[in-house]
Design an enzyme around this catalytic site. Structure first.
Site, short mmCIF file in Angstrom:
data_model
loop_
_atom_site.label_atom_id
_atom_site.label_comp_id
_atom_site.label_asym_id
_atom_site.label_seq_id
_atom_site.Cartn_x
_atom_site.Cartn_y
_atom_site.Cartn_z
N SER A 35 0.91 -1.15 -0.19
CA SER A 35 0.13 0.05 -0.07
C SER A 35 0.77 1.28 -0.14
CB SER A 35 -0.88 0.13 1.18
OG SER A 35 -1.42 1.28 1.25
N TYR A 58 -2.67 -1.11 10.39
CA TYR A 58 -2.85 -1.27 8.75
C TYR A 58 -1.28 -0.80 8.21
CZ TYR A 58 -4.02 -0.92 4.15
OH TYR A 58 -4.31 -1.02 2.86
#
Length: 267
Positions: free
Chosen positions: A157, A170
């Protein structure tokens, strides 16, 4: 529907995955369906690993372009369920492309964030991807060596490169995915297995629907996003087709960022 035969110029055949089988975790998600559809349109049959409660839209999308889609159920949060399913999939379908696309996100202030939530995000986003990859490699190493015909693609990401805010689990999980990809490549590239990752930026999916439809949010986002639009699942699908195809045979241990220029940073 029968798949259509298209004659490609010689060099473009390097981007084909015709006759291959791709295993995709999270194939039922918005990005996952985009990835599966792109691979199917490029010639691959699909094995989608997903929760039994998730929709089977991916099967419809893949079969629409004339390719096969096999759905297997397991829960990435339950690590012990992964090896038996992987053993069955590897022995039945022998995929040569593994894509760890599944992921979850849980936000909250770090000082208040529950340890159980942190462990779940790490388990699903990072540890499960390691287990899926290693179970595939165990099978491949028992077979004839096929230089760079076997590919692993992990989903990182843009949060792999940024600290973000109130999103500690995350960002920790995606930072780990970036570096685990390098570690896997170091270990498995000598066996003819390439390992890379894709880092999506702001991309439309079920997870981001409330955000990408928020005009006020987008007004602020576009001040930092050169492309002036959200990414589409097909943008990630294109990146995966490249990393899964012979065109990327000499690419391993790297991260392909697909973010519309966001990390480049507008002044």
């Amino acid at each position: 529907m029968a798949s259509q035969s298209v004659t490609l110029p010689p060099f473009l055949r390097n981007f084909s995955v015709e006759g291959r089988v791709a295993l995709v975790t999270g194939g039922s998600g918005g990005i996952g369906i985009g990835v599966c559809t792109a691979l199917a349109e490029s010639g691959a049959d699909i094995v989608s690993l997903q929760l039994p409660t998730e929709p089977t839209d991916v099967q419809t999308a893949v079969e629409k372009v004339g390719k096969k889609c096999h759905i297997y159920h397991f829960d990435l949060n339950q690590l012990d369920t992964i090896p038996p399913v992987m053993e069955k999939v590897m022995s039945t379908h022998n995929p040569s492309i593994i894509i760890n696309c599944a992921g979850i996100i849980m936000k909250g202030e770090t000082t208040e964030f529950p340890i159980e939530g942190f462990e779940k995000v790490i388990r699903v986003n990072t540890t499960a991807s390691i287990v899926v990859a290693r179970e595939a490699v165990k099978s491949w190493l028992k077979q004839e060596k096929l230089p760079f015909a076997r590919k692993i693609i992990n989903f990182a990401s843009i949060s792999s490169f940024q600290g973000n805010l109130e999103n500690i689990a995350y960002v920790a999980s995606k930072g780990a995915v970036l570096n685990m990809t390098r570690g896997m490549s170091n270990e498995w590239a000598p066996h003819g297995i390439t390992v890379n990752c894709v880092a999506p930026g702001y991309t439309k999916s079920r997870m981001t629907e409330k955000t990408y439809t928020n005009e006020a949010y987008n007004e602020q986002l576009y001040k930092k996003l050169p492309a002036q639009r959200w990414g589409e699942p097909k943008d990630l699908g294109a990146a995966c087709v490249y990393l899964a195809s012979p065109a990327s045979d000499y690419v391993s241990g790297t991260c392909l960022v697909v973010d519309g220029g966001y990390l480049g940073g507008l002044p």
